[in-house]
Write a protein that holds these residues in place. Structure first.
Motif, mmCIF file in Angstrom:
data_model
loop_
_atom_site.group_PDB
_atom_site.id
_atom_site.type_symbol
_atom_site.label_atom_id
_atom_site.label_comp_id
_atom_site.label_asym_id
_atom_site.label_seq_id
_atom_site.Cartn_x
_atom_site.Cartn_y
_atom_site.Cartn_z
ATOM 1 N N LEU A 43 34.281 34.212 30.145
ATOM 2 C CA LEU A 43 34.230 33.059 31.041
ATOM 3 C C LEU A 43 35.623 32.682 31.522
ATOM 4 N N LEU A 88 29.591 33.871 38.389
ATOM 5 C CA LEU A 88 29.754 34.183 36.974
ATOM 6 C C LEU A 88 28.962 35.429 36.608
ATOM 7 N N HIS A 118 27.117 29.850 31.622
ATOM 8 C CA HIS A 118 27.622 31.147 31.191
ATOM 9 C C HIS A 118 26.959 31.576 29.889
ATOM 10 N N GLN A 144 37.087 34.180 34.439
ATOM 11 C CA GLN A 144 36.488 33.884 35.744
ATOM 12 C C GLN A 144 36.696 32.445 36.193
#
Lengths: 477, 479
Positions: free
Chosen positions: B128, B123, B411, B131
């Motif tokens: 987010l 990450l 994250h 990914q």
């Protein structure tokens, strides 16, 4: 011939008296209906969702506004794996292959979202599809029908009587096979009629062009498979001393074919041919793109070479003098280089997978269940080869899209300018919407030569076994 | 009683030893178990190696960053590395952190969904959802075939063994003509059957527990705190599952039909519990809670600002983002510096904020599926046990959903770390590297309760089936 029919009639009468078998038969046809209905629902839901999202994404692409072609190439679009009409019959690998992919410049994204990821681990027991009913459950019914076909006569002494009346073993065997074939056909008749009606009424499927051919081949395939199981069961009964032994042998074989062997083979293939992790796979690609396939031609060197080529070709001193934007050309060259790197690594990966699958194909020589499983998926368009074909088509589409963008950039923008140039919907429209057509059934079958051969071998073997009953068995009288 | 008991057991032991097939079957099953343990461990070890390689990569990356502070920077390359290490406007999207779901020691025994889901993510501070959805490489054909792990051997194969050992316990006596001899004995036929069943129960359960123990001991220390509970639940599950199948065989025997009939019914029930019931549940849950991932796909699109040159657009994006971030309140006074980097950071974060509802809805639907099907696990002890084992080994869907949730928090802490510096125009110092964000995942108290409920359900169904057998057995006259 009359004897044959007589034997068959008697056999059917006896079977219909067995409550257990009749109820199992009814249960199986019920399950078949449930499976088909649920398959249809899932097919419809997925199809609608995909059509809708696809239209949305297309619109987004067309209405993305004026922008530089390279930004548009990054904006990109999406491709969704369509459900084939036959997926309602055989789910195949659909639950375990990714369903959508993002298409943009420079990157080959992987397919995302395997439907099995939205399920609890119960999904690993498998989903009840019509194909599963025919491949796994129906053989069990056949076993129950046929295991006692000879042993019952033997245990009650009627076999002696029959033989003394001058009936040959061959006629007896074929009579019984005929009886069970009729019964199984009768059980499947409504289903058969329904599908043939569907197949001939001109169902149009966007992805599959030869619905009728595939349907016929599927009939043929399952016909042969079930016939193999019937004949094999009768033969085992013929060779067994007691019904109990015949039943146990058949059940063991059934478990071995449908449960143990597919799993073991898959697991062993995984141990033999290891696939890399995604992180490593991607890192290798990135590394090769950065440093060249030979490890010492970095991007800057490749670009310098390209520039020199163009300067020599047009006999000028700087790329600014070119009648088009050199950046578009270099962008496309970079794209093509990374494509070739990707193709190399993907080729290696697919090679590993195909070696793994090869092992399963070869095992089909020993296991008719694997034959029918592979061929059925192939004909239903839910197999690995259709899947790979789809992925290739998608990648070709992506490359076409990126190339079109780069060309436009080369032709219409000026060197060193980026934000100054904007393309519009004319260019976006020049990219056709992605639509997928699967290969013809006969082309798909070319990938399954091993399975087809082993089907032929099994069929011949069974026919020989049935036609030339071993004389030694008379001692079992 | 004790004498007869001893006689029956002795007799059973002798017949068992004489029956080569049965002894062979036990041995083959034992070997299958050993292979399954080996296979599971090799799979999980591969995953462990991947994890190690990834951790190394990450450590190397950050070691480079740290080293760039100490050295005199001479080359352009070193200068670049130092920029990435110290300037938040590069670092926020270049620094990659791994979130890893390490396998539980017992994941090797029940691989569950571990081959299907990703167990590691890299990450950065970027969006987010950009990914999150990439898959791990896997051959779909092998995913479909499933894993030959210990849970497979116990769930699929042990019932078959039980069926083969027990289907003829009564009927064979009649078919061999020994039944009248048994009937004239002082001990009732029911007790004879029960003692014989008990004999095989002890035999087969010992084998199942023995293989399980081998698996548990070789995969991790069962006395370890995090393994002890799972090991006990695993063994209890195996015990109860076998008990259920023996009870079922008792019920089938109590009908006093022929051996062939018993074998057919038993095989049919095996098929019902292991193929048909889960197969139907799976298709019902699919159509009852439809899910289309196609809608989520759009979130992965890499978009940027419409026009990077347009200062006003950047400004608007940053202001919109700051409205969501109380911690960054007031940093808009610094908006003139580094505007483009801030605008990009704001842009991708806003994307996450805006698509959160959609992702949450999707996960909620997956949870709904899980919950709904969980309500029907009692229908099949096989599904029940598989679920218990997957939970114990932390290879079940819930674990992966929790992992995804933990990823979201991780994250957040990554973006927090970088955005605090990016938006307040503070560089990253060497000392900051000692408290970088790190990945944490809370343990799940609910899973344990689920395990016990599953075990109790299995015990209950075993008891009910046994009771039914008992009643029928008593009702029917011998012969």
């Amino acid at each position: 011939m009359r004897k044959l029919i007589l034997i068959a009639r008697k056999e059917i009468k006896i079977a219909l008296r067995e409550k257990l078998i009749v109820s199992l038969g009814l249960l199986i046809s019920l399950l078949l209906m449930v499976a088909l209905y649920a398959g249809y629902l899932a097919y419809k839901q997925q199809k609608e969702a995909i059509i809708q999202t696809r239209a949305e994404k297309r619109q987004q692409w067309l209405e993305q506004g004026d922008k530089h072609p390279h930004i548009a190439a990054h904006y990109g679009t999406f491709a969704f794996k369509p459900k084939t009409i036959f997926s309602l019959f055989d789910f195949g690998l659909d639950t375990f292959t990714g369903t959508s992919v993002y298409l943009e410049a420079h990157h080959q994204h992987e397919f995302m979202f395997r439907p099995a990821q939205d399920h609890s681990s119960m999904i690993r027991f498998g989903e009840l599809s019509a194909a599963m009913v025919l491949q796994v459950l129906l053989p069990l019914l056949i076993i129950f029908l046929a295991f006692a076909s000879f042993t019952r006569e033997r245990e009650s002494g009627t076999l002696r009587l029959l033989i003394s009346q001058g009936v040959s073993y061959r006629t007896l065997i074929w009579g019984k096979v005929l009886a069970y074939t009729i019964m199984i056909t009768a059980l499947l008749l409504p289903f058969l009629l329904g599908t043939s009606l569907l197949a001939t009424s001109g169902v149009r499927s966007e992805t599959i062009s030869d619905v009728t051919v595939r349907a016929l081949l599927l009939f043929l395939l399952y016909g042969i498979y079930l016939f193999l199981f019937i004949s094999f069961s009768v033969w085992v009964s013929f060779r067994s001393s007691t019904g109990k032994n015949a039943l146990l042998t058949l059940l063991t074989v059934w478990i071995f074919f449908t449960m143990l062997m597919p799993k073991t083979v898959a697991n062993m293939s995984e141990n033999f041919y290891k696939s890399p992790s995604m992180r490593v796979f991607k890192a290798q690609i990135q590394d090769d793109i950065a440093n060249g396939m030979d490890g010492n031609t970095p991007r800057s060197a490749r670009m310098a070479k390209l520039e020199k080529e163009y300067l020599d070709k047009y006999d000028i001193d700087s790329v600014q003098q070119l009648p088009f934007n050199f950046e578009g050309v270099s962008m496309q060259a970079g794209e093509e280089f990374s494509n070739s790197v990707y193709d190399h690594h993907l080729g290696n990966l697919r090679n590993i997978f195909s070696k793994q699958d090869r092992l399963a194909s070869l095992s089909s020589l020993l296991n008719p269940y694997l034959i029918v499983q592979h061929l059925s998926m192939g004909l239903a368009g839910t197999d690995i080869h259709t899947s790979l074909h789809f992925e290739d088509e998608v990648e070709q589409y992506r490359r076409g899209l990126v190339k079109e963008m780069n060309n436009d950039m080369a032709q219409n923008s000026r060197y060193g300018e980026f934000y100054e140039y904007k393309a519009g919907s004319d260019l976006w429209r020049r990219i056709k919407d992605f639509s997928y057509r699967s290969p013809k059934a006969l082309d798909i079958l070319k990938n399954y030569k091993t399975e087809l051969t082993s089907l032929l071998i099994w069929l011949t073997l069974v026919l020989i076994l049935l036609s030339f009953p071993d004389r030694k068995t008379t001692r079992l009288l | 009683m004790s004498v007869t008991f001893k006689t029956i057991v002795q007799y059973e032991w002798r017949t068992f030893l004489r029956n080569r097939h049965l002894v062979l079957m036990l041995m083959v099953l034992f070997l299958f178990g050993v292979y399954a343990i080996y296979y599971g461990q090799s799979e999980i070890n591969t995953q462990r190696e991947t994890i190690e390689a990834i951790v190394d990569l990450e450590q190397e990356e950050f070691a480079n960053y740290k080293a760039s502070f100490a050295k005199e920077r001479e080359t352009l390359e070193q200068e670049r590395t130092h920029d990435i290490a110290s300037r938040p406007s590069f670092a926020w999207y270049r620094h990659g952190y791994h979130a890893i779901l390490s396998p539980h020691d017992y994941a090797a025994l029940s691989i569950g969904q571990r081959d299907l889901f990703r167990y590691y993510y890299r990450l950065t501070g970027m969006s987010l959802h950009y990914q999150l959805f990439e898959n791990e490489i896997a051959n779909p054909a092998n995913l479909m075939a499933g894993n030959f792990d210990l849970s497979f051997v116990l769930i699929y194969l042990f019932p078959l063994l039980i069926i083969v050992f027990c289907y003829g316990l009564f009927s064979a006596e009649r078919e061999n003509g020994t039944l009248p001899l048994l009937l004239v004995q002082s001990v009732s036929i029911r007790n004879i059957i029960l003692i014989r069943l008990a004999f095989y129960f002890v035999l087969i359960v010992s084998l199942a527990l023995c293989i399980s123990c081998i698996g548990l001991v070789t995969s991790g220390n069962p006395l370890d705190k995090k393994n002890l509970g799972p090991a006990i639940i695993w063994l209890s599950g195996v015990f109860l599952y076998c008990a259920f199948w023996f009870a079922l065989m008792f019920l089938i025997i109590s009908w006093r039909r022929s051996s062939a009939f018993n074998a057919m019914v038993a095989a049919g029930l095996w098929l019902l519990f292991l193929i048909v019931a889960p197969g139907i549940l799976n298709i019902v849950v699919t159509s009852k809670y439809p899910l289309s991932s196609a809608t989520l796909a759009g979130l992965t699109r890499r978009t940027g600002l419409e026009n990077e040159n347009d200062e006003n657009e950047s400004r608007e994006v940053i202001m919109e983002f700051l409205a969501h971030q109380p911690k960054l309140k007031g940093s808009d006074s610094l908006i003139r510096n580094n505007t483009l980097a801030k605008a990009y950071a704001a842009f991708t974060s806003l994307k996450d904020i805006n698509s959160k509802a959609e992702v949450d809805r999707y996960s909620q639907q997956v949870m709904n599926r899980n919950k709904w099907s969980g309500g029907y696990y009692w229908l099949s002890p096989a599904v029940n046990l598989q679920n218990i084992m997957a939970q114990v080994a932390e290879t079940d869907l819930r674990t992966f959903l929790r992992f995804q949730e933990a990823l979201t928090h991780f994250h957040e802490s990554i973006t927090d770390f970088y955005f605090q510096r990016l938006f307040w125009d503070k560089p990253i110092h060497l000392k900051d590297y000692s408290h970088l964000p790190s990945f944490k995942m809370q343990s799940d108290p609910l899973n344990k309760n689920n395990d016990w409920t599953g075990l109790v359900t299995m015990a209950l169904s075993a008891a009910v089936v046994f009771f039914m057998g008992w009643v029928i057995m008593n009702k029917k006259m011998p012969l």
